[in-house]
Write an enzyme that holds these catalytic residues in place. Structure first.
Site, PDB file in Angstrom:
ATOM      1  CG  HIS A   1      -1.957  -0.853   1.250  1.00 41.86           C
ATOM      2  ND1 HIS A   1      -2.966  -1.022   2.077  1.00 41.86           N
ATOM      3  CD2 HIS A   1      -2.316  -2.032   0.323  1.00 41.86           C
ATOM      4  CE1 HIS A   1      -3.836  -2.032   1.837  1.00 41.86           C
ATOM      5  NE2 HIS A   1      -3.372  -2.462   0.814  1.00 41.86           N
TER       6      HIS A   1
ATOM      7  CD  GLU B   1      -2.140   4.129   3.229  1.00 42.94           C
ATOM      8  OE1 GLU B   1      -3.434   4.191   3.656  1.00 42.94           O
ATOM      9  OE2 GLU B   1      -1.822   3.394   2.154  1.00 42.94           O
TER      10      GLU B   1
ATOM     11  CB  CYS C   1      -6.897  -0.566   5.313  1.00 43.50           C
ATOM     12  SG  CYS C   1      -4.897  -1.087   5.077  1.00 43.50           S
TER      13      CYS C   1
ATOM     14  CB  CYS D   1      -2.003   1.607   6.050  1.00 42.33           C
ATOM     15  SG  CYS D   1      -1.609   0.756   4.570  1.00 42.33           S
TER      16      CYS D   1
END
Length: 160
Positions: A61, A63, A91, A94
């Site tokens: 992801h 992040e 999410c 993260c």
């Protein structure tokens, strides 16, 4: 006579623009268009976008990739004096990592009422029993961030 327009390059809107540029890079790669930048002392020290499909890695992801870059730039795993700007609410994965790296502040654009972990469904960034709490600013350039995601998924649905 009108005053010249001054742009505050330190503003949340400016840095969210940097994250939106990263989201554009994700979209060009046919990835979910989420971008992230990490800022320390007014400077971008990390830039990333979703690369889950490209890297065949569910943890890739924006992040997560940005945090890894930022840790390299800082020379430490702790990022307490940094701010993460991300186009969509983090999410749970993260958000957990953001707490672990002790991110000072998290700024996001679009909320995620289905899976958001910065207040959407749950707020892991400020979970009472955790040893660190991130400051949260939400809704920065929210419409642009939300429309980019909606447009991407609409095109995906229309293609099927």
């Amino acid at each position: 006579m009108s005053q010249p327009i001054s742009i505050d390059l330190q503003s949340d809107a400016y840095f969210m623009g940097e994250a939106l540029r990263q989201a554009g890079r994700a979209e060009k790669a046919d990835e979910v268009p989420i971008g992230a930048v990490v800022v320390r002392q007014g400077k971008v020290i990390a830039r990333a976008h979703n690369q889950v499909e490209t890297l065949k890695d569910a943890t890739a992801h924006a992040e997560m990739l940005a945090m890894t870059q930022a840790q390299e730039a800082v020379g430490d795993w702790r990022l307490n004096d940094c701010t993460l700007y991300v186009t969509k609410e983090p999410c749970p994965m993260c958000a957990g990592a953001l707490v672990h790296v002790r991110m000072g502040r998290v700024v996001f654009g679009a909320s995620d009422p289905k899976a958001g972990a910065a207040g959407g469904v749950i707020n892991l960034l400020q979970w009472p029993s955790f040893n660190h709490h991130c400051e949260i600013t939400q809704g920065v350039r929210e419409e642009e961030c939300r429309l980019r995601l909606q447009s991407f998924f609409r095109k995906k649905r229309d293609a099927h």
